[in-house]
Design an enzyme around this catalytic site. Structure first.
Site, mmCIF file in Angstrom:
data_model
loop_
_atom_site.group_PDB
_atom_site.id
_atom_site.type_symbol
_atom_site.label_atom_id
_atom_site.label_comp_id
_atom_site.label_asym_id
_atom_site.label_seq_id
_atom_site.Cartn_x
_atom_site.Cartn_y
_atom_site.Cartn_z
ATOM 1 N N GLY A 268 -14.402 -13.560 23.925
ATOM 2 C CA GLY A 268 -14.751 -11.719 24.363
ATOM 3 C C GLY A 268 -14.286 -11.065 23.434
ATOM 4 N N PRO A 270 -12.661 -8.100 21.023
ATOM 5 C CG PRO A 270 -12.916 -7.019 18.611
ATOM 6 C CD PRO A 270 -14.123 -7.837 19.816
ATOM 7 N N GLY A 271 -10.042 -7.229 22.110
ATOM 8 C CA GLY A 271 -8.864 -6.102 22.508
ATOM 9 C C GLY A 271 -9.074 -5.452 24.312
ATOM 10 C CB THR A 272 -11.247 -7.953 25.788
ATOM 11 O OG1 THR A 272 -11.212 -9.322 25.388
ATOM 12 C CG2 THR A 272 -12.360 -7.521 25.820
ATOM 13 C CB THR A 275 -3.294 -11.895 23.061
ATOM 14 O OG1 THR A 275 -4.393 -12.151 22.427
ATOM 15 C CG2 THR A 275 -1.521 -12.889 22.411
ATOM 16 C CG HIS A 490 -28.879 15.214 12.765
ATOM 17 N ND1 HIS A 490 -29.463 14.747 12.674
ATOM 18 C CD2 HIS A 490 -28.176 14.580 14.020
ATOM 19 C CE1 HIS A 490 -29.876 13.400 12.278
ATOM 20 N NE2 HIS A 490 -28.734 13.716 13.877
ATOM 21 C CD GLU A 491 -24.716 15.272 15.990
ATOM 22 O OE1 GLU A 491 -25.207 14.976 16.981
ATOM 23 O OE2 GLU A 491 -24.726 14.951 15.007
ATOM 24 C CG ASP A 569 -28.940 9.284 13.778
ATOM 25 O OD1 ASP A 569 -27.809 8.292 14.850
ATOM 26 O OD2 ASP A 569 -29.330 10.051 13.681
#
Length: 709
Positions: A268, A270-272, A275, A490-491, A569
């Site tokens: 899966g 990383p970081g899920t 380990t 833009h935002e 974008d």
């Protein structure tokens, strides 16, 4: 909006160097050894020992005298006997601390007066030869042995002192010098061994030294992690309970004739928590836990990888029942035959040994292999077959409920404000992994500590989320008013299009505060939880929203004033459109997958014709252009709402969902933003008035100075 960023990365490598610290250690050890040897030689060196006759006595016909040494430890205890053998010979028997007596003989002589003289001169003792000479003389007035032995002892006593060398010290010193070469060799071997452990790895670690070649670098530990320490992943934990039960009760499975589980692979993003799950299995079962990495098996020497695999499994068998966990197994378990490094690939040797150990001729009872990878599709098929890795468990990114649970676990020992709702935080963090959520809580804690506060508030959480998404704020960056306004348009363009397209996402936040390489960003999250399935309308809405920034720039400033801020974008929109055409069957080219959605394509493989490639490019461009036109239309028809969003951003720099929805529904500024605007206007008027007064004062001062002159 993102700025262009170079893709070149500099790589550096460290060359192993002889550690100066080790060289100094060797030098000082040699100095200390030399000092110790010098002290021992001084102590044990044979030397002349002064002895004095302390007392004497007569017992029958045997005369004896006691001698006391004056040289520290060595005390000479007795002259045992002094007897006349004949009228002409006197024998004196001397012993030191229980050593066999040494016989001293003195021959009769006559002096000029006719007296009998027994000369015992220059006493020196050599225990190896049995010779001794006493310095001085004994005088006998009588010419025959008539019981006057006492006079002989008196004569010896009158001598006073004599010199006796310490011959036992010489024997000890001979033994020491005999052993000295062996001692020096052992010490230098130990020093070389210690230094070699650091030299071969540049002095950095034990893992790369010449004495550990072929030995596994896996670390053995007892895990204290339990399933209760892991939030979410209920189905995954349920699947692993069988492994825990097997490690606790292996006989139960053997009695039923069931084959013991050989391996479990967790895959899966990383970081899920892959380990962490493996550690929890070891902790629940209460068994040893060998942790290694796929790259830890390889070395520059051929055959080292396979040797380390054998060594790891041999250690595991001795510690069984136990768990072997191999992190990032794709570095050693990738598909064979894709890239040939040589006629017999070194990597393939290691993989073949791993395959043999996991399901070979030797039994492996009680050893369960767990592995983790981010890409299951690159692993060799032989490694994934039943009998090796029996279970393939996918660890997905946490959903909203699991994110809330993860946040609760990491917030247990944190002092959160009562106004913070972890459910709201979970809603604002879609797509975050467990590691990222932990980082959010930690960053919020650091921000509170930085401000000398004991409570974490919602502002800390907001800032922490922004830091994880886009990096720390660059408030000190100098931005002109014109650029600041352009970023706001833009935002606001992204947000405006996102508010008006048919999408499952909702706009949560807009900011024009620079972060990392971005001049600002717009955050959108799913309206109803995390959807694993995306509709075509959702994907088209995502493309239109991504194109909203460029559409706003062109609408407001014209085609010649567009900027590079839309590069990221375009990257996002192009990837979505390409997936729709080549993988998802959402274009006019039909329900065909031109590029595999799983696995990798070998280099040089041609999946479609040149004409199909042109058709794919045409469809991708058509989708993007259509959504860009849609974004331009939304901005044109909702210009007033766009201007209000821009005005709110220029006033507050960051506006949240409540303010965005208010503008969208009422087409006017929210009361809070309006109040800030009035405060800023009042402040600007006061500053202008003060500047005008200062200018007038300066002019009056100049006139006065001219008048005086």
């Amino acid at each position: 909006m993102k700025k262009n960023k170079g893709l070149n990365e500099a790589t550096t490598s460290e060359k192993p160097q002889f550690p100066k610290r080790t060289a100094w250690k060797i030098f000082w050890w040699v100095v200390i050894l030399a000092i110790i040897i010098g002290i021992l030689v001084y102590i044990l060196m044979p030397r002349a020992t002064t002895a004095v006759i302390e007392k004497w006595e007569l017992s029958g016909t045997t005369l004896s005298a006691q001698i006391k040494g004056l040289s520290g430890k060595h005390t000479f205890q007795r002259i045992n006997n002094s007897t006349y053998v004949t009228d002409d010979i006197l024998q004196v028997s001397i012993s030191f601390q229980g050593i066999n007596p040494i016989v001293v003989t003195a021959h009769k002589a006559t002096n000029g007066s006719g007296e009998t003289i027994f000369n015992i001169a220059n006493l020196s003792i050599n225990q190896s030869t049995g010779k001794a000479i006493v310095n001085g003389m004994m005088t006998q007035d009588q010419k025959s042995n008539n019981g006057t032995e006492l006079a002989s002892i008196k004569g010896l006593h009158d001598i006073g002192t004599f010199v006796a060398p310490d011959t036992r010290a010489r024997d000890v010193l001979n033994i020491f010098f005999g052993l000295l070469p062996i001692i020096i060799f052992v010490i230098f071997f130990l020093l070389f061994w210690r230094s070699a452990r650091g030299i071969s790895g540049g002095g950095r670690s034990e893992e790369d030294n010449i004495f550990s070649i072929g030995k596994t670098q896996a670390k053995l530990a007892k895990s204290s992690v339990r399933f209760d320490n892991i939030a979410g992943l209920q189905e995954e934990k349920h699947e692993l309970l069988e492994i825990v039960d097997y490690l606790k009760n292996p006989l139960k499975y053997a009695q039923m004739g069931a084959r013991s589980p050989r391996g479990v692979i967790l895959y899966g993003p990383p970081g899920t928590g892959k380990t962490l799950l493996a550690k929890a299995v070891a902790g629940e079962a209460g068994v040893p836990f060998f942790q290694s990495t796929g790259s830890g098996f390889e070395d520059m020497l051929v055959g080292v990888g396979a040797k380390r695999v054998r060594d790891l499994f041999n250690k595991a068998k001795k510690a069984a029942p136990c768990i072997i966990f191999i992190d990032e197994i794709d570095s050693v378990g990738s598909k064979r035959g894709r890239v040939e490094l040589s006629s017999y690939s070194v990597v393939e040797q290691t993989l073949n040994q791993l395959l043999a150990e996991m399901d070979g001729f030797t039994s492996r009872t009680g050893v369960v292999v767990m592995a983790a990878t981010n890409r299951l599709d690159v692993l060799d098929d032989a490694l994934l077959r039943p009998g090796r890795f029996d279970r393939h468990i996918q660890i997905n990114l946490p959903d909203i409920k699991e994110r809330e649970g993860i946040l609760q676990v990491h917030a247990k020992n944190k002092n959160l404000s009562s106004k913070i709702s972890l459910l709201d935080v979970a809603k604002r963090t879609p797509g975050f992994s467990g590691a990222q959520l932990e980082n959010v809580i930690n960053e919020a804690t650091l921000l509170a500590v930085r401000d000398n506060r004991t409570t974490i508030n919602m502002n800390d959480i907001d800032e922490a989320i922004d830091r994880v998404i886009a990096g720390p704020a660059k408030k000190s960056r100098v931005v002109s008013d014109a650029d600041r306004k352009l970023v706001a348009y833009h935002e606001a363009g992204h947000a405006l299009v996102g508010l008006h397209v048919h999408s499952n996402d909702e706009v949560q936040k807009i900011t024009i505060i620079p972060r990392g390489q971005a001049g600002g960003y717009t955050l959108s999250t799913p309206k109803s939880g995390d959807l694993n399935l995306k509709r075509k309308s959702d994907l088209l809405a995502m493309i239109a929203t991504a194109m909203g920034g460029r559409a706003a720039e062109e609408e407001i400033y014209g085609p010649l004033e567009i900027t590079t801020g839309a590069s990221s974008d375009f990257y996002k929109a192009t990837n979505i459109a390409r997936a729709m055409v080549t993988q998802l069957g959402m274009s006019k080219l039909g329900q065909v997958q031109y590029v595999p959605s799983q696995g990798t394509v070998p280099p040089g493989t041609k999946l479609f014709s040149e004409q199909t490639a042109k058709d794919i490019d045409f469809e991708i461009n058509a989708i993007i252009e259509e959504q860009y036109k849609k974004a331009r239309t939304i901005i044109k028809t909702n210009r007033k709402e766009l201007e209000l969003l821009v005005e709110a951003l220029l006033i507050a720099e960051t506006i949240l969902k409540s303010d965005i929805d208010y503008i969208h529904e009422h087409t006017k500024l929210p009361p809070e933003i309006l109040a800030q605007k009035q405060e800023q206007q009042a402040k600007q008027k006061a500053e202008a008035k003060e500047a005008k007064l200062n200018k007038k004062t300066e002019k009056d001062t100049e006139k006065d100075s001219e008048t005086n002159s």
